[in-house]
Design a protein around this motif. Structure first.
Motif, PDB file in Angstrom:
ATOM      1  N   UNK A  67       0.998  -1.457  -0.147  1.00 20.14           N
ATOM      2  CA  UNK A  67      -0.024   0.061   0.070  1.00 20.14           C
ATOM      3  C   UNK A  67       0.815   1.279  -0.071  1.00 20.14           C
ATOM      4  N   UNK A  68       1.946   1.024   0.971  1.00 20.00           N
ATOM      5  CA  UNK A  68       2.825   2.258   0.860  1.00 20.00           C
ATOM      6  C   UNK A  68       3.677   2.614  -0.370  1.00 20.00           C
ATOM      7  N   UNK A  69       3.885   1.645  -1.153  1.00 22.08           N
ATOM      8  CA  UNK A  69       4.594   1.566  -2.230  1.00 22.08           C
ATOM      9  C   UNK A  69       3.794   2.111  -3.293  1.00 22.08           C
ATOM     10  N   UNK A  70       2.646   1.468  -3.524  1.00 21.06           N
ATOM     11  CA  UNK A  70       1.470   2.336  -4.289  1.00 21.06           C
ATOM     12  C   UNK A  70       1.187   3.459  -4.173  1.00 21.06           C
ATOM     13  N   UNK A  71       1.141   4.146  -2.909  1.00 24.65           N
ATOM     14  CA  UNK A  71       0.699   5.513  -2.847  1.00 24.65           C
ATOM     15  C   UNK A  71       2.051   6.346  -3.024  1.00 24.65           C
ATOM     16  N   UNK A  75       1.930   9.160  -5.973  1.00 20.06           N
ATOM     17  CA  UNK A  75       2.399  10.683  -5.858  1.00 20.06           C
ATOM     18  C   UNK A  75       3.187  11.154  -6.801  1.00 20.06           C
ATOM     19  N   UNK A  76       4.180  10.263  -6.722  1.00 17.32           N
ATOM     20  CA  UNK A  76       5.579  10.883  -7.678  1.00 17.32           C
ATOM     21  C   UNK A  76       5.003  10.843  -9.090  1.00 17.32           C
ATOM     22  N   UNK A  77       4.202   9.833  -9.698  1.00 18.04           N
ATOM     23  CA  UNK A  77       3.932   9.941 -10.991  1.00 18.04           C
ATOM     24  C   UNK A  77       2.863  11.046 -11.184  1.00 18.04           C
ATOM     25  N   UNK A  78       2.032  11.413 -10.418  1.00 18.47           N
ATOM     26  CA  UNK A  78       1.108  12.786 -10.567  1.00 18.47           C
ATOM     27  C   UNK A  78       2.066  13.916 -10.540  1.00 18.47           C
ATOM     28  N   UNK A 128       7.588   1.603   5.987  1.00 23.48           N
ATOM     29  CA  UNK A 128       8.878   2.102   5.404  1.00 23.48           C
ATOM     30  C   UNK A 128       9.517   1.438   4.293  1.00 23.48           C
ATOM     31  N   UNK A 129       9.478   0.174   4.251  1.00 20.54           N
ATOM     32  CA  UNK A 129       9.756  -0.577   3.460  1.00 20.54           C
ATOM     33  C   UNK A 129       9.255  -0.492   1.977  1.00 20.54           C
ATOM     34  N   UNK A 130       8.002  -0.053   1.967  1.00 18.77           N
ATOM     35  CA  UNK A 130       7.096  -0.015   0.981  1.00 18.77           C
ATOM     36  C   UNK A 130       7.812   1.422   0.203  1.00 18.77           C
ATOM     37  N   UNK A 131       8.062   2.562   1.189  1.00 15.81           N
ATOM     38  CA  UNK A 131       8.560   3.723   0.657  1.00 15.81           C
ATOM     39  C   UNK A 131       9.793   3.596   0.013  1.00 15.81           C
ATOM     40  N   UNK A 132      10.589   2.718   0.647  1.00 14.25           N
ATOM     41  CA  UNK A 132      12.149   2.540   0.369  1.00 14.25           C
ATOM     42  C   UNK A 132      12.092   1.803  -1.047  1.00 14.25           C
ATOM     43  N   UNK A 133      11.434   0.792  -1.134  1.00 11.61           N
ATOM     44  CA  UNK A 133      11.260   0.277  -2.500  1.00 11.61           C
ATOM     45  C   UNK A 133      10.777   1.113  -3.481  1.00 11.61           C
ATOM     46  N   UNK A 134       9.842   1.934  -3.188  1.00 10.84           N
ATOM     47  CA  UNK A 134       9.433   3.146  -4.336  1.00 10.84           C
ATOM     48  C   UNK A 134      10.809   4.073  -4.622  1.00 10.84           C
ATOM     49  N   UNK A 135      11.628   4.542  -3.700  1.00 13.28           N
ATOM     50  CA  UNK A 135      12.641   5.138  -4.007  1.00 13.28           C
ATOM     51  C   UNK A 135      13.808   4.139  -4.875  1.00 13.28           C
ATOM     52  N   UNK A 136      13.994   3.044  -4.639  1.00 12.20           N
ATOM     53  CA  UNK A 136      14.896   2.439  -5.599  1.00 12.20           C
ATOM     54  C   UNK A 136      14.433   1.644  -6.685  1.00 12.20           C
ATOM     55  N   UNK A 137      13.023   1.889  -7.116  1.00  9.01           N
ATOM     56  CA  UNK A 137      12.407   1.335  -8.344  1.00  9.01           C
ATOM     57  C   UNK A 137      11.897   2.626  -9.267  1.00  9.01           C
ATOM     58  N   UNK A 138      10.454   2.952  -8.785  1.00  6.52           N
ATOM     59  CA  UNK A 138       9.921   3.949  -9.527  1.00  6.52           C
ATOM     60  C   UNK A 138      10.649   5.343  -9.255  1.00  6.52           C
ATOM     61  N   UNK A 139      10.861   5.450  -7.881  1.00  4.28           N
ATOM     62  CA  UNK A 139      11.532   6.738  -7.693  1.00  4.28           C
ATOM     63  C   UNK A 139      12.952   7.063  -8.538  1.00  4.28           C
ATOM     64  N   UNK A 140      13.874   5.622  -8.365  1.00  2.84           N
ATOM     65  CA  UNK A 140      14.967   5.884  -8.995  1.00  2.84           C
ATOM     66  C   UNK A 140      14.889   6.029 -10.520  1.00  2.84           C
ATOM     67  N   UNK A 141      13.988   5.227 -11.103  1.00  2.00           N
ATOM     68  CA  UNK A 141      13.499   5.603 -12.761  1.00  2.00           C
ATOM     69  C   UNK A 141      13.092   6.910 -12.952  1.00  2.00           C
ATOM     70  N   UNK A 142      12.307   7.744 -12.056  1.00  2.22           N
ATOM     71  CA  UNK A 142      11.758   8.872 -12.423  1.00  2.22           C
ATOM     72  C   UNK A 142      13.091   9.868 -12.367  1.00  2.22           C
ATOM     73  N   UNK A 143      14.140   9.651 -11.307  1.00  6.83           N
ATOM     74  CA  UNK A 143      15.152  10.450 -11.251  1.00  6.83           C
ATOM     75  C   UNK A 143      16.057  10.174 -12.216  1.00  6.83           C
ATOM     76  N   UNK A 144      16.230   9.136 -12.867  1.00 10.16           N
ATOM     77  CA  UNK A 144      17.199   8.790 -13.974  1.00 10.16           C
ATOM     78  C   UNK A 144      16.953   9.198 -14.991  1.00 10.16           C
TER      79      UNK A 144
END
Length: 309
Positions: A67-71, A75-78, A128-144
């Motif tokens: 749920x936290x990963x999805x949220x 947010x980031x994609x929006x 916290x893990x859900x948010x961290x997984x976001x950082x190193x998947x979707x978030x890392x992709x958006x940053x890259x």
């Protein structure tokens, strides 16, 4: 009710780590880039592997992770296309990445250990893990994508070990493997190292900042998302869960804490690894971190009153 004085010591200690990082760069000329690489490729995976194995993944815990990963991803994609209208590609990518995360690990985890009983700290860790997984998947992709092609960005994600540490921890727990005590004891050094270096790297980056890196529009955008949008989302999440089930007060507090921590130090870590404006990220992280000792007790008490916790 939360006693604000109980939080002041840990909050100021974490800020002191930032100061130590600044001194390390200014006086010892330490380069923070190798430390960012260590955090991403070694210390963070080891920290979360140990926490997951000790926490014992359950379907309920993993549901909160998802749920936290999805949220965070939503947010980031929006925010990403909105940020592109107002900022250059690298700044917009950095703002989009930061919008989906917060300093739930280096900063929030020590506070959670003060406010919550051990069993709820484990639940906080899975959130916290859900948010961290976001950082190193979707978030890392958006940053890259602020600097690299789609193929290059996906290749960088595939090399991130935290994803494999997560899979390995699930496999160990799912197969009922009991890791040797000597192994788990040896991994016990990583959580404190994770917090110390994660906060110090903010100061190390700030030690290299010049006046031309100050971007008030970028800082205001980051502050608005972190201390405006996220507390409202945390409040809405608790209200929603309260309407659906009998929500334990400790779980509600854990969710609220996720919404009021400052900007993620990993904004600086990832920006440094990808070479996308780490100095601007560090300034924004510093502003929200300096505000944390005043805002976190205020926010938590106000949100707890509104939710009846």
């Amino acid at each position: 009710m939360i006693d604000p004085s109980a939080l002041m010591g840990p909050l100021w200690t974490l800020l002191a780590f930032v100061g130590l990082g600044w001194i390390a760069t200014r006086r010892l000329a330490i380069d923070p880039r190798p430390i960012a690489t260590l955090l991403i490729y070694l210390i963070a995976p080891m920290t979360f592997f140990r926490g997951l194995v000790l926490g014992g993944p359950t379907p309920q815990f993993l549901l909160f992770t998802a749920a936290l990963f999805g949220l965070a991803s939503l947010i980031a994609i929006t925010v990403n296309p909105i940020a592109r209208r107002f900022f250059a590609p690298q700044e917009s990518a950095l703002l989009a990445f930061s919008s989906g995360t917060g300093n739930t690990g280096y900063f929030g985890l020590p506070i959670a250990m003060i406010l919550l009983p051990p069993e709820e700290v484990a639940l906080y860790l899975f959130c916290l893990l859900g948010i961290t997984l976001y950082e190193f998947t979707v978030g890392f992709y958006l940053s890259a994508r602020g600097q690299f092609s789609v193929r290059e960005s996906l290749a960088k994600i595939a090399r991130l070990p935290l994803i494999y540490a997560f899979i390995a921890a699930l496999a160990v727990s799912g197969l009922g493997i009991d890791p040797p005590d000597a192994l788990m004891d040896s991994l016990a050094v990583f959580p404190a190292t994770y917090t110390l270096l994660g906060m110090m790297i903010i100061g190390m980056t700030l030690g290299r900042v010049t006046i031309r890196e100050v971007d008030l529009r970028f800082i205001l955008g980051c502050v608005a998302v972190r201390y405006g949008l996220w507390p409202l989302l945390a409040l809405a999440a608790v209200w929603l869960l309260q309407s659906m089930l009998s929500l334990p007060a400790e779980l509600g507090l854990a969710l609220l804490l996720l919404g009021v921590v400052p900007m993620a130090a990993n904004v600086v870590v990832v920006a440094m690894e990808l070479g996308i404006k780490p100095e601007k990220g560090a300034l924004a992280v510093l502003v929200t971190t300096l505000a944390a000792p005043l805002l976190i007790p205020f926010y938590l008490q106000g949100l707890m009153r509104l939710t009846g916790l």
